[in-house]
Scaffold this motif. Sequence first.
Motif, short mmCIF file in Angstrom:
data_model
loop_
_atom_site.label_atom_id
_atom_site.label_comp_id
_atom_site.label_asym_id
_atom_site.label_seq_id
_atom_site.Cartn_x
_atom_site.Cartn_y
_atom_site.Cartn_z
N ASN A 245 13.14 -12.66 -6.50
CA ASN A 245 14.10 -12.92 -5.41
C ASN A 245 14.05 -14.39 -5.01
O ASN A 245 15.08 -15.03 -4.81
N ILE A 246 12.81 -14.91 -4.89
CA ILE A 246 12.65 -16.28 -4.39
C ILE A 246 13.04 -17.30 -5.47
O ILE A 246 13.74 -18.27 -5.18
N THR A 247 12.57 -17.07 -6.70
CA THR A 247 12.73 -18.14 -7.70
C THR A 247 13.98 -17.98 -8.57
O THR A 247 14.44 -18.94 -9.16
N GLU A 248 14.52 -16.76 -8.67
CA GLU A 248 15.67 -16.56 -9.57
C GLU A 248 16.90 -16.02 -8.84
O GLU A 248 17.87 -15.61 -9.47
N GLY A 249 16.83 -15.99 -7.51
CA GLY A 249 17.99 -15.56 -6.74
C GLY A 249 18.34 -14.09 -6.88
O GLY A 249 19.46 -13.67 -6.61
N LYS A 250 17.35 -13.26 -7.31
CA LYS A 250 17.61 -11.81 -7.35
C LYS A 250 17.64 -11.28 -5.92
O LYS A 250 17.21 -11.95 -4.98
N ASN A 251 18.11 -10.04 -5.78
CA ASN A 251 18.34 -9.50 -4.44
C ASN A 251 17.75 -8.12 -4.21
O ASN A 251 18.42 -7.26 -3.67
N THR A 252 16.54 -7.88 -4.63
CA THR A 252 15.95 -6.57 -4.45
C THR A 252 15.42 -6.46 -3.02
O THR A 252 14.65 -7.30 -2.57
N ARG A 253 15.85 -5.40 -2.30
CA ARG A 253 15.29 -5.16 -0.96
C ARG A 253 13.94 -4.48 -1.14
O ARG A 253 13.81 -3.53 -1.90
N CYS A 254 12.93 -4.95 -0.42
CA CYS A 254 11.60 -4.35 -0.51
C CYS A 254 11.21 -3.79 0.84
O CYS A 254 11.16 -4.53 1.83
N ILE A 255 10.97 -2.48 0.89
CA ILE A 255 10.75 -1.80 2.17
C ILE A 255 9.34 -1.23 2.25
O ILE A 255 8.96 -0.39 1.43
N ALA A 256 8.58 -1.68 3.24
CA ALA A 256 7.25 -1.13 3.48
C ALA A 256 7.37 0.01 4.49
O ALA A 256 8.04 -0.14 5.51
N VAL A 257 6.72 1.14 4.20
CA VAL A 257 6.82 2.30 5.09
C VAL A 257 5.47 2.55 5.75
O VAL A 257 4.46 2.75 5.07
N GLU A 258 5.47 2.52 7.07
CA GLU A 258 4.24 2.76 7.82
C GLU A 258 4.38 4.04 8.62
O GLU A 258 5.49 4.52 8.85
N PRO A 259 3.26 4.64 9.07
CA PRO A 259 3.37 5.84 9.90
C PRO A 259 3.75 5.47 11.33
O PRO A 259 3.30 4.43 11.84
N GLU B 50 11.26 -5.78 4.36
CA GLU B 50 11.67 -4.97 5.51
C GLU B 50 10.57 -3.96 5.81
O GLU B 50 9.72 -3.69 4.96
N ALA B 51 10.60 -3.39 7.01
CA ALA B 51 9.62 -2.38 7.37
C ALA B 51 10.27 -1.25 8.14
O ALA B 51 11.20 -1.48 8.93
N VAL B 52 9.81 -0.02 7.91
CA VAL B 52 10.23 1.12 8.72
C VAL B 52 9.00 1.96 9.07
O VAL B 52 8.01 1.96 8.32
N ALA B 53 9.06 2.67 10.19
CA ALA B 53 7.98 3.58 10.59
C ALA B 53 8.51 5.00 10.57
O ALA B 53 9.56 5.27 11.16
N LEU B 54 7.82 5.91 9.91
CA LEU B 54 8.28 7.30 9.80
C LEU B 54 7.26 8.28 10.38
O LEU B 54 6.05 8.05 10.32
N GLN B 55 7.79 9.37 10.92
CA GLN B 55 6.94 10.43 11.48
C GLN B 55 6.38 11.31 10.37
O GLN B 55 7.00 11.51 9.33
#
Length: 453
Positions: free
Chosen positions: A280-294, A357-362
């Motif tokens: 994403n940074i060096t080649e202009g790709k656009n993958t969204r990366c989502i970290a999931v926390e409790p 990105e980050a999301v919190a799930l139950q």
Amino acid sequence: MESRKIFLNESEKPTHWYNIAADMPNKPQPPLNPATRKPAGPDDLSPIFPMGLIQQEVSTEKMIEIPDEVQDIYNIWRPSPLYRARGLEKALDAPVKIYYKYEGVSPSGSHKPNTAVAQAYYNKQEGVKKVITETGAGQWGTALAFACTQLGLDCEVYMVRISYDQKPYRKIMMNTFGADVFPSPSNRTQAGRNVLAEDPGSSGSLGIAISEAIEMALKDETNKYALGSVLNHVLLHQTVIGQEAEKQLEIAGDYPDVIIAPLGGGSNFAGISFPFIGKNITEGKNTRCIAVEPASCPKLTQGEFLYDHGDSAGYTPLLPMYTLGHNFRPAAIHAGGLRYHGASVLCSQLLKDNLIEAVALQQLECFRAGITFAQSEGIIAAPEATHAVAQVIREAEQAKKEGTQKTILFNMCGHGFVDMKAYEDYFEGVLSDHTFSDNELKTGLEEIRGLQP
Ligand SMILES: *Cc1c(COP(=O)(O)O)cnc(C)c1O
């Protein structure tokens, strides 16, 4: 017939670990010595870590070669398979292609041996005899015990009391790999004795167990300490996951629009996503990366970016990270690997810079997702890993609503064969979702404001 698995040969394994620090627009801020509040140098870390790992901790070199002896042990389970989740796709009936890396094929059943083997190797290189660590749910302790027995090192593990009592099989796995396991808090250390003096029935915490392991490592020069997540070198070692996935997806003729992984300290998330974030940074790709926390331990979504200790006694350097405060005591959810108060420095900086990105799930939603996954794919996921599945299902439903196509890659970072108590509790209806009272999350943060430089 359409294939469900994409394999690589042993000879196609990545030859190097990928160091995202080389490509980050804003480099991670340095750890601080808690006494002086000045940047901590190698000398601050050398009593507890071998120099080979300290060099990796501060390295800005982009690719770091994987030693042959590590590769030879990696060959026991690597390359791990990439699955096309055809069963889950069918169950969800959404316009998405879903792929997952399955790290449950490792000797301990999770991604953790990827770094355990590397850490044991560098300790051995420098003449260390015993490696000491803590473990929460038991995944990390098992991985390190396995790595130490492969490399001929002794291993001592401080296991959070509540897990020690609830997960006897994890302890026996560590014993089988030759490690000594003690419940924490223990009376073997000052940190443990202090906690027991105040609360003899303490069920322990990861922070307390880290303090005990560090204290024991400091007692003898031939002992060192090892950490299973959070630090830069740990995240570095995990990047074999994402690099393999990239090659496997290339064989499938695909590239991910979205990458999803659970986040405790950040190592399995980093492992699968960092090679793609680099693109994403060096080649202009656009993958969204989502970290999931409790939702019960929401450092990324409700914590603050502050300097904080990694342990509860305050032995570790201060790290700049999203944190809830090192005295935050998360609820006793079964996803033990996600019950950590802070997120790694690298993941924290990337979140601050909006590169992830980050999301919190139950937890109830996550267990429902885990059951859907088990029934459609045949793999019983670790409670941590169900967090990724739940977010995959959300993304699939979103794609269906919007009528857009998406390719999703996620990390099935461990199996749940030793976590069946969690599923039992779910089926018996004794688990619930978590809500915080008004000021509960503020207290831990207020406590650490005074630690800032
Ligand atoms: C340890 C562990 C985690 C959490 O740690 P990370 O460093 O965030 O990966 C998640 N899942 C499993 C299966 C684990 O063993």
